[in-house]
Scaffold this active site. Structure first.
Site, PDB file in Angstrom:
ATOM      1  N   GLY A 262       0.817  -1.225   0.000  1.00  0.00           N
ATOM      2  CA  GLY A 262       0.000   0.000   0.000  1.00  0.00           C
ATOM      3  C   GLY A 262       0.838   1.257   0.000  1.00  0.00           C
ATOM      4  O   GLY A 262       0.523   2.235   0.661  1.00  0.00           O
ATOM      5  N   ALA A 263       1.946   1.231  -0.741  1.00  0.00           N
ATOM      6  CA  ALA A 263       2.894   2.347  -0.669  1.00  0.00           C
ATOM      7  C   ALA A 263       3.138   2.993  -2.024  1.00  0.00           C
ATOM      8  O   ALA A 263       4.033   3.804  -2.183  1.00  0.00           O
ATOM      9  CB  ALA A 263       4.210   1.850  -0.077  1.00  0.00           C
ATOM     10  N   GLY A 264       2.339   2.613  -3.032  1.00  0.00           N
ATOM     11  CA  GLY A 264       2.519   3.206  -4.361  1.00  0.00           C
ATOM     12  C   GLY A 264       3.667   2.588  -5.126  1.00  0.00           C
ATOM     13  O   GLY A 264       4.130   3.129  -6.119  1.00  0.00           O
ATOM     14  N   LEU A 265       4.129   1.418  -4.673  1.00  0.00           N
ATOM     15  CA  LEU A 265       5.258   0.765  -5.358  1.00  0.00           C
ATOM     16  C   LEU A 265       4.801  -0.463  -6.154  1.00  0.00           C
ATOM     17  O   LEU A 265       5.615  -1.311  -6.517  1.00  0.00           O
ATOM     18  CB  LEU A 265       6.340   0.369  -4.344  1.00  0.00           C
ATOM     19  CG  LEU A 265       6.990   1.540  -3.601  1.00  0.00           C
ATOM     20  CD1 LEU A 265       8.036   1.039  -2.623  1.00  0.00           C
ATOM     21  CD2 LEU A 265       7.626   2.533  -4.576  1.00  0.00           C
TER      22      LEU A 265
ATOM     23  N   SER B 254       0.462  -4.597  -5.318  1.00  0.00           N
ATOM     24  CA  SER B 254      -0.694  -5.396  -5.723  1.00  0.00           C
ATOM     25  C   SER B 254      -0.605  -5.768  -7.197  1.00  0.00           C
ATOM     26  O   SER B 254      -0.982  -6.881  -7.586  1.00  0.00           O
ATOM     27  CB  SER B 254      -2.014  -4.701  -5.381  1.00  0.00           C
ATOM     28  OG  SER B 254      -2.181  -3.584  -6.182  1.00  0.00           O
TER      29      SER B 254
ATOM     30  N   ASP C 206       0.225  -0.094 -14.134  1.00  0.00           N
ATOM     31  CA  ASP C 206       1.092  -0.781 -13.173  1.00  0.00           C
ATOM     32  C   ASP C 206       1.340  -2.233 -13.567  1.00  0.00           C
ATOM     33  O   ASP C 206       2.475  -2.711 -13.574  1.00  0.00           O
ATOM     34  CB  ASP C 206       0.469  -0.751 -11.767  1.00  0.00           C
ATOM     35  CG  ASP C 206       0.504   0.629 -11.150  1.00  0.00           C
ATOM     36  OD1 ASP C 206       0.738   1.597 -11.892  1.00  0.00           O
ATOM     37  OD2 ASP C 206       0.296   0.740  -9.929  1.00  0.00           O
TER      38      ASP C 206
HETATM   39  O1  PMV Z   1      -1.815   2.097  -6.623  1.00  0.00           O
HETATM   40  P1  PMV Z   1      -0.749   3.147  -6.702  1.00  0.00           P
HETATM   41  O2  PMV Z   1      -0.665   4.015  -5.527  1.00  0.00           O
HETATM   42  O3  PMV Z   1       0.570   2.561  -7.115  1.00  0.00           O
HETATM   43  O4  PMV Z   1      -1.133   4.168  -7.891  1.00  0.00           O
HETATM   44  C1  PMV Z   1      -1.870   3.875  -9.029  1.00  0.00           C
HETATM   45  C2  PMV Z   1      -1.684   4.933 -10.073  1.00  0.00           C
HETATM   46  C3  PMV Z   1      -2.926   5.741 -10.440  1.00  0.00           C
HETATM   47  O5  PMV Z   1      -2.554   6.510 -11.579  1.00  0.00           O
HETATM   48  C4  PMV Z   1      -3.308   6.687  -9.321  1.00  0.00           C
HETATM   49  C5  PMV Z   1      -4.104   4.847 -10.800  1.00  0.00           C
HETATM   50  C6  PMV Z   1      -3.935   4.019 -12.076  1.00  0.00           C
HETATM   51  O6  PMV Z   1      -4.668   3.038 -12.211  1.00  0.00           O
HETATM   52  O7  PMV Z   1      -3.096   4.333 -12.924  1.00  0.00           O
END
Ligand code: PMV
Length: 313
Positions: free
Chosen positions: A99-102, A105, A147
């Site tokens: 849950g850190a944007g890395l 998931s 991602d």
């Molecule tokens: O889940 P995170 O915190 O790694 O961020 C996802 C990136 C966003 O642009 C906010 C959402 C997306 O689906 O691209």
């Protein structure tokens, strides 16, 4: 028989949030990985085990009734089993902070998709990615898919929702320092927050999107020319746009300012509200930056771009 796969985490170098609205983003995968091991078992159960918990269920449950962060794995296993008379056991081992944007998931979905489907048949990277994005949608239905794509193919890439990804073949020689606020965030709620901003400020959001789009174009040129200092300046600009969207907060801004004062640039990575920021630097300066953050009691580490992407064993 066991099947094993690993996938890297990621940093969004430019364009998070805007990418949900069709603007191009630039991402890279990093050298921290999730490894998933899947195994067929006797008895028709899907069991999933990770540091964050366990989930054991019969196949064919409705996804909407499952309240567990492990449900993307259940989704994948259930889809792969179809009507075969077998159970599946899944083990997850992760080096990526949660849950850190890395991209933890997404890396789970990609490595999970590969390990689980390979128990039954050969499967292409394209199909692994397709299932991974579907699995991610069970926890975050509006994902742009960026991602999972970078976690699958690795390296550094441009991505947009409508045209997919294009790998950037140049190998920039910058180094990243990642700093964790240790504030957990929810991608779904941060994306909803930006949606609210967009609803209330249509014109402002449209202007910001144009600025972001131009910024990404400029950065793609700068990456080719290996102009790290100028890329850092663009990061600071991107951070300003993210602050206008309202996804930063006092703690993140404090971290960003520490980073910006001693490097080429710093910005949030991912959805914001918590999670991580990253600092753009070079090898000789990264130790100084790590020391600066450690002296301020932040959890931080330096990282390199991962060029491998999904790996199956
Ligand atoms: O889940 P995170 O915190 O790694 O961020 C996802 C990136 C966003 O642009 C906010 C959402 C997306 O689906 O691209």
């Amino acid at each position: 028989m066991k099947s094993k796969a690993s996938a890297p985490g990621k940093v969004i170098l430019f364009g998070e949030h805007f990418v949900v609205y069709g603007i191009k983003a630039i991402l890279c995968s990093i050298n921290k990985r999730v490894t998933v091991t899947a195994e067929k078992t006797n008895g028709k159960k899907i069991s999933i085990n990770s540091k964050i918990g366990k989930l054991v269920l019969e196949p064919n449950k409705s996804i909407s009734e499952i309240n567990s962060p492990l449900k993307p794995f259940y989704y994948l296993a259930n889809k792969a089993i179809k009507n075969e008379d077998t159970g599946i056991h899944i083990e997850i081992d992760s080096e990526i902070p949660l849950g850190a944007g890395l991209g933890s998931s997404s890396a789970c979905c990609v490595a999970g998709s590969a390990a689980i489907f390979k128990l039954f048949r050969d499967i292409s990277k394209e199909e692994i990615l397709e299932h991974a994005i579907e699995a991610e949608k069970t926890i975050f239905k509006n994902t742009s898919g960026a991602d999972c794509t970078v976690c699958t193919y690795g390296g550094i890439m441009e991505y947009d929702k409508n045209n997919g990804f294009k790998k950037i073949e140049d190998k920039p020689n910058f180094q990243l320092v990642i700093v964790n606020s240790n504030i957990e965030h929810s991608t779904q709620s941060m994306v909803s927050k930006v949606k609210e901003f967009e609803n209330k400020n249509k014109e402002k959001f449209s202007n910001l999107s144009d600025l972001e789009s131009q910024l990404v174009k400029d950065v793609l040129k700068l990456v080719k020319e290996n102009k790290t200092k100028e890329i850092g300046e663009k990061m600071n600009k991107n951070q300003e746009y993210l602050e206008i969207l309202g996804i930063s907060n006092n703690e993140l801004t404090k971290m960003i300012r520490i980073g910006q004062s001693s490097s080429f640039g710093a910005k949030i990575t991912g959805s914001g509200g918590g999670g991580c920021i990253f600092v753009l630097t070079n090898e000789s300066n990264s130790k100084n930056i790590l020391k600066k953050f450690k002296d301020n009691n932040y959890e931080c580490f330096s990282t390199k771009i991962d060029f491998k992407g999904l790996n199956t064993f």
